[in-house]
Design a protein around this motif. Structure first.
Motif, PDB file in Angstrom:
ATOM      1  N   ASP A   1      44.023  32.557  36.641  1.00 31.22           N
ATOM      2  CA  ASP A   1      45.470  32.393  36.651  1.00 31.22           C
ATOM      3  C   ASP A   1      46.095  33.748  36.966  1.00 31.22           C
ATOM      4  O   ASP A   1      45.430  34.775  36.853  1.00 31.22           O
ATOM      5  CB  ASP A   1      45.955  31.895  35.285  1.00 31.22           C
ATOM      6  N   ALA A   2      47.336  33.736  37.379  1.00 28.75           N
ATOM      7  CA  ALA A   2      48.030  34.997  37.638  1.00 28.75           C
ATOM      8  C   ALA A   2      49.439  34.906  37.085  1.00 28.75           C
ATOM      9  O   ALA A   2      50.034  33.829  37.051  1.00 28.75           O
ATOM     10  CB  ALA A   2      48.075  35.282  39.135  1.00 28.75           C
TER      11      ALA A   2
ATOM     12  N   LEU B   1      46.062  39.281  37.688  1.00 30.72           N
ATOM     13  CA  LEU B   1      45.139  38.156  37.871  1.00 30.72           C
ATOM     14  C   LEU B   1      44.163  38.143  36.703  1.00 30.72           C
ATOM     15  O   LEU B   1      43.585  39.173  36.361  1.00 30.72           O
ATOM     16  CB  LEU B   1      44.369  38.338  39.188  1.00 30.72           C
ATOM     17  N   THR B   2      43.992  36.985  36.084  1.00 30.47           N
ATOM     18  CA  THR B   2      43.012  36.846  35.011  1.00 30.47           C
ATOM     19  C   THR B   2      41.898  35.913  35.471  1.00 30.47           C
ATOM     20  O   THR B   2      42.162  34.795  35.907  1.00 30.47           O
ATOM     21  CB  THR B   2      43.657  36.260  33.732  1.00 30.47           C
ATOM     22  N   VAL B   3      40.672  36.388  35.419  1.00 25.15           N
ATOM     23  CA  VAL B   3      39.510  35.540  35.709  1.00 25.15           C
ATOM     24  C   VAL B   3      38.665  35.553  34.448  1.00 25.15           C
ATOM     25  O   VAL B   3      38.158  36.610  34.058  1.00 25.15           O
ATOM     26  CB  VAL B   3      38.696  36.056  36.905  1.00 25.15           C
TER      27      VAL B   3
ATOM     28  N   ASP C   1      38.055  36.286  31.040  1.00 30.22           N
ATOM     29  CA  ASP C   1      38.762  37.196  30.138  1.00 30.22           C
ATOM     30  C   ASP C   1      39.135  38.533  30.771  1.00 30.22           C
ATOM     31  O   ASP C   1      39.691  39.390  30.117  1.00 30.22           O
ATOM     32  CB  ASP C   1      37.901  37.465  28.897  1.00 30.22           C
ATOM     33  N   GLU C   2      38.804  38.713  32.045  1.00 32.42           N
ATOM     34  CA  GLU C   2      39.089  40.003  32.684  1.00 32.42           C
ATOM     35  C   GLU C   2      40.415  39.953  33.441  1.00 32.42           C
ATOM     36  O   GLU C   2      40.726  38.968  34.107  1.00 32.42           O
ATOM     37  CB  GLU C   2      37.960  40.363  33.655  1.00 32.42           C
ATOM     38  N   GLU C   3      41.164  41.042  33.341  1.00 34.16           N
ATOM     39  CA  GLU C   3      42.448  41.131  34.022  1.00 34.16           C
ATOM     40  C   GLU C   3      42.387  42.143  35.157  1.00 34.16           C
ATOM     41  O   GLU C   3      41.757  43.192  35.013  1.00 34.16           O
ATOM     42  CB  GLU C   3      43.531  41.578  33.029  1.00 34.16           C
ATOM     43  N   TYR C   4      43.038  41.811  36.265  1.00 32.79           N
ATOM     44  CA  TYR C   4      43.055  42.705  37.415  1.00 32.79           C
ATOM     45  C   TYR C   4      44.495  42.843  37.902  1.00 32.79           C
ATOM     46  O   TYR C   4      45.204  41.843  38.034  1.00 32.79           O
ATOM     47  CB  TYR C   4      42.189  42.138  38.560  1.00 32.79           C
ATOM     48  N   ASP C   5      44.880  44.080  38.187  1.00 35.16           N
ATOM     49  CA  ASP C   5      46.204  44.339  38.754  1.00 35.16           C
ATOM     50  C   ASP C   5      46.091  44.184  40.268  1.00 35.16           C
ATOM     51  O   ASP C   5      45.447  44.986  40.941  1.00 35.16           O
ATOM     52  CB  ASP C   5      46.647  45.761  38.383  1.00 35.16           C
ATOM     53  N   ILE C   6      46.718  43.123  40.798  1.00 31.58           N
ATOM     54  CA  ILE C   6      46.587  42.847  42.238  1.00 31.58           C
ATOM     55  C   ILE C   6      47.908  43.095  42.967  1.00 31.58           C
ATOM     56  O   ILE C   6      48.079  42.669  44.107  1.00 31.58           O
ATOM     57  CB  ILE C   6      46.076  41.403  42.491  1.00 31.58           C
ATOM     58  N   THR C   7      48.818  43.797  42.306  1.00 35.06           N
ATOM     59  CA  THR C   7      50.159  44.007  42.866  1.00 35.06           C
ATOM     60  C   THR C   7      50.109  44.686  44.239  1.00 35.06           C
ATOM     61  O   THR C   7      50.721  44.199  45.201  1.00 35.06           O
ATOM     62  CB  THR C   7      50.997  44.877  41.898  1.00 35.06           C
ATOM     63  N   ALA C   8      49.376  45.791  44.322  1.00 36.66           N
ATOM     64  CA  ALA C   8      49.364  46.578  45.564  1.00 36.66           C
ATOM     65  C   ALA C   8      48.801  45.758  46.728  1.00 36.66           C
ATOM     66  O   ALA C   8      49.397  45.730  47.818  1.00 36.66           O
ATOM     67  CB  ALA C   8      48.553  47.847  45.361  1.00 36.66           C
ATOM     68  N   ASP C   9      47.679  45.071  46.487  1.00 31.68           N
ATOM     69  CA  ASP C   9      47.066  44.263  47.557  1.00 31.68           C
ATOM     70  C   ASP C   9      48.017  43.168  48.037  1.00 31.68           C
ATOM     71  O   ASP C   9      48.138  42.920  49.237  1.00 31.68           O
ATOM     72  CB  ASP C   9      45.769  43.619  47.048  1.00 31.68           C
ATOM     73  N   MET C  10      48.666  42.514  47.091  1.00 32.26           N
ATOM     74  CA  MET C  10      49.548  41.399  47.461  1.00 32.26           C
ATOM     75  C   MET C  10      50.790  41.904  48.196  1.00 32.26           C
ATOM     76  O   MET C  10      51.252  41.273  49.126  1.00 32.26           O
ATOM     77  CB  MET C  10      49.953  40.613  46.200  1.00 32.26           C
ATOM     78  N   LYS C  11      51.309  43.066  47.758  1.00 32.59           N
ATOM     79  CA  LYS C  11      52.496  43.629  48.407  1.00 32.59           C
ATOM     80  C   LYS C  11      52.172  44.052  49.833  1.00 32.59           C
ATOM     81  O   LYS C  11      52.906  43.749  50.763  1.00 32.59           O
ATOM     82  CB  LYS C  11      52.953  44.866  47.615  1.00 32.59           C
TER      83      LYS C  11
ATOM     84  N   GLU D   1      29.670  34.871  31.723  1.00 33.10           N
ATOM     85  CA  GLU D   1      28.314  34.306  31.752  1.00 33.10           C
ATOM     86  C   GLU D   1      27.462  34.954  32.839  1.00 33.10           C
ATOM     87  O   GLU D   1      26.346  34.524  33.088  1.00 33.10           O
ATOM     88  CB  GLU D   1      28.377  32.799  31.999  1.00 33.10           C
ATOM     89  N   GLY D   2      28.016  35.960  33.504  1.00 33.10           N
ATOM     90  CA  GLY D   2      27.240  36.671  34.519  1.00 33.10           C
ATOM     91  C   GLY D   2      27.262  36.006  35.885  1.00 33.10           C
ATOM     92  O   GLY D   2      26.477  36.352  36.752  1.00 33.10           O
ATOM     93  N   ARG D   3      28.160  35.040  36.084  1.00 36.50           N
ATOM     94  CA  ARG D   3      28.256  34.395  37.395  1.00 36.50           C
ATOM     95  C   ARG D   3      29.116  35.239  38.328  1.00 36.50           C
ATOM     96  O   ARG D   3      30.147  35.759  37.917  1.00 36.50           O
ATOM     97  CB  ARG D   3      28.911  33.020  37.287  1.00 36.50           C
ATOM     98  N   ALA D   4      28.685  35.343  39.564  1.00 38.29           N
ATOM     99  CA  ALA D   4      29.509  36.024  40.566  1.00 38.29           C
ATOM    100  C   ALA D   4      30.527  35.020  41.083  1.00 38.29           C
ATOM    101  O   ALA D   4      30.164  33.999  41.667  1.00 38.29           O
ATOM    102  CB  ALA D   4      28.636  36.540  41.690  1.00 38.29           C
ATOM    103  N   VAL D   5      31.787  35.283  40.846  1.00 40.28           N
ATOM    104  CA  VAL D   5      32.845  34.361  41.234  1.00 40.28           C
ATOM    105  C   VAL D   5      33.667  35.001  42.358  1.00 40.28           C
ATOM    106  O   VAL D   5      34.174  36.108  42.205  1.00 40.28           O
ATOM    107  CB  VAL D   5      33.778  34.063  40.032  1.00 40.28           C
ATOM    108  N   ASP D   6      33.750  34.319  43.489  1.00 37.06           N
ATOM    109  CA  ASP D   6      34.592  34.791  44.583  1.00 37.06           C
ATOM    110  C   ASP D   6      36.018  34.346  44.320  1.00 37.06           C
ATOM    111  O   ASP D   6      36.272  33.151  44.142  1.00 37.06           O
ATOM    112  CB  ASP D   6      34.109  34.215  45.921  1.00 37.06           C
ATOM    113  N   VAL D   7      36.921  35.300  44.297  1.00 42.36           N
ATOM    114  CA  VAL D   7      38.324  34.988  44.026  1.00 42.36           C
ATOM    115  C   VAL D   7      39.166  35.429  45.210  1.00 42.36           C
ATOM    116  O   VAL D   7      38.982  36.531  45.731  1.00 42.36           O
ATOM    117  CB  VAL D   7      38.844  35.744  42.781  1.00 42.36           C
ATOM    118  N   SER D   8      40.062  34.574  45.602  1.00 38.28           N
ATOM    119  CA  SER D   8      40.957  34.915  46.706  1.00 38.28           C
ATOM    120  C   SER D   8      42.371  34.487  46.331  1.00 38.28           C
ATOM    121  O   SER D   8      42.604  33.344  45.940  1.00 38.28           O
ATOM    122  CB  SER D   8      40.480  34.181  47.965  1.00 38.28           C
TER     123      SER D   8
END
Lengths: 187, 158
Positions: free
Chosen positions: A98-99, A108-110, A112-122, A135-142
Motif C-alpha cells: 500500500d502507499a 510505500l509499504t510492502v 512491514d517495510e516502508e520505502y520513501d518513493i517520493t523522488a522517483d514518482m516526482k 518470509e524471504g520472498r523476492a517481491v517485484d514492486v512497481s
C-alpha cells in the motif's frame, strides 16, 4: 582479538527452553491466534485474504472437495490457514502493499517495510524495485502514476502455485495485491 | 511438511534460531517467541528448499527479519537486567560469564553479526545477506565489535 573458541563455548550454552520447544509443537497442531494486536490495515488485509480463501474453498468444492465448518487454524501478518472438520486445509499467503502520503512524502509499504518513493514518482512517475518480504520472498514492486494518483502492481515467482492477482489503486480499500493458495486434503 | 519433519526441525534448528534471536533481542521470552514464529513459518512454507544450507539460510533470514520487526514494535518486552544476569550466571566459568556480559553490551546489529560470523561461520558477505546489510557495513560492525570487546575485556581484567 576476540577469543573465538571461548565465544563459541559460551554461546553454545544458550539454548531455548524445553517448554518453548514443546509449545511450538502444540502450536503446530492447535488453533493459534496472533498474539499481538493487528494494525487496522493488517486486519483489512486479513479480511481480504479470508474472502479469497473462501472463494478458493468454493472452487475446490466444485472439484469434488467439500469444505465445511471452516475454522482459522492460525494466522499471522501475511498468511492464514483454514481447516474444516475433515482435516482439509487451505493456506493463503498474501503480499501486503500500500502507499500513502505522510508529511508530504509518498511512503510505500510492502509487508512491514516502508520505502520513501517520493523522488522517483516526482521525477519519473514510476518506482520499481525488488524487495524481500519477511518470509524471504523476492517481491517485484512497481508503482506508476503521480504522488496523488498511483497504482501498485506486485508479483513474486514460485513454481507450482495458484496465483490470484489484483492491483491496488489510490483510495481503494482492497490491500491485498497478490496471493496464492495451497490446499491440503486431510486423511 | 510432515509433522515428523517439523519435530526434527525444531530439534535441529530451534537453538540456532534462538541464539540469533537472543543475540539480537537480549531477552529470553522475546527470543523464544521469534524461535516459535520462525519455525511455524517454516512449517507452512510451501517451497522446496534446494539444500540443507538453503533451508538454514532461509530460517536465519526469517528470524533476523522477525527480530528487526520486534525491535521496532511497541509490544516488545524490554530487556530485564535480572534476566540477563540470570543467563550470565548459568555459565561454568567466569571467563564465559564475562564474555557473555561484554558481548551483550554491544549494539544489537553488532551482536547478530558476531553470532553469524563467529558461531555459524558465515562469511562477511553471507552475514550481510542474512542481516540485509552491505558486506562493507558488516565488516565495519565486526571491526567495531572486536575493538569494543577488546577494550571492555581489558577493563574487566584490570
Amino acid at each position: 582479538m576476540m577469543d573465538e573458541r571461548l565465544y563459541r563455548e559460551t554461546f553454545s550454552r544458550l539454548r531455548a527452553s524445553d517448554e518453548a520447544k514443546k509449545e511450538v509443537l502444540v502450536k503446530m497442531n492447535e488453533t493459534k491466534k496472533t498474539r499481538r494486536p493487528l494494525k487496522a490495515l493488517r486486519a483489512v488485509a486479513l479480511a481480504a485474504m479470508l474472502t479469497l480463501a473462501l472463494a478458493v474453498t468454493a472452487n475446490a468444492a466444485s472439484n469434488g472437495m467439500l469444505f465445511e465448518n471452516l475454522r482459522v487454524v492460525w494466522q499471522n501478518g501475511s498468511q492464514i490457514m483454514l481447516e474444516d472438520d475433515q482435516g482439509n486445509q487451505v493456506l493463503v499467503t498474501g503480499v501486503y502493499a500500500d502507499a500513502e502520503m505522510k508529511d508530504g512524502k509518498l511512503m510505500l509499504t510492502v509487508d512491514d517495510e516502508e520505502y520513501d518513493i517520493t523522488a522517483d514518482m516526482k521525477e519519473n512517475g514510476v518506482f520499481s524495485a525488488t524487495v524481500e518480504n519477511a518470509e524471504g520472498r523476492a517481491v517485484d514492486v512497481s508503482v506508476t502514476g503521480s504522488l496523488e494518483d498511483w497504482e501498485i502492481a506486485t508479483s513474486f515467482e514460485e513454481s507450482g502455485v495458484d496465483y490470484n492477482t489484483a492491483t491496488e489503486q489510490t483510495g481503494r480499500v482492497s490491500t491485498i495485491t497478490k496471493s496464492y493458495t495451497t490446499v491440503t486434503t486431510g486423511e | 511438511m510432515t509433522d515428523q519433519r517439523f519435530r526434527e526441525a525444531v530439534e535441529q534448528y530451534g537453538d540456532m534460531v534462538f541464539r540469533l534471536a537472543y543475540s539480537y533481542l537480549k531477552n529470553r521470552a522475546d527470543a523464544e517467541d521469534v524461535m516459535q514464529e520462525t519455525l511455524l513459518k517454516f512449517y507452512v512454507e510451501p517451497r522446496e528448499f534446494e539444500s540443507a544450507d538453503h533451508e538454514k539460510h532461509w530460517l536465519l533470514r526469517v528470524a533476523a527479519n522477525e527480530c528487526k520487526k520486534l525491535l521496532r514494535s511497541p509490544w516488545r518486552r524490554r530487556t530485564d537486567p535480572l534476566d540477563e544476569a540470570a543467563e550470565a550466571a548459568a555459565f561454568d566459568r567466569p571467563a564465559q560469564s564475562e564474555l557473555f556480559r561484554q558481548v551483550m553490551a554491544l549494539p544489537p546489529k553488532y551482536r547478530a553479526a558476531v553470532y553469524l560470523y563467529y558461531y555459524e561461520g558465515y562469511s562477511v558477505k553471507e552475514t550481510g545477506e542474512l542481516l540485509g546489510a552491505k558486506a562493507s557495513t558488516v565488516q565495519t560492525w565486526l571491526m567495531r565489535a572486536r575493538g569494543q570487546l577488546k577494550n571492555k575485556l581489558k577493563e574487566a581484567e584490570a
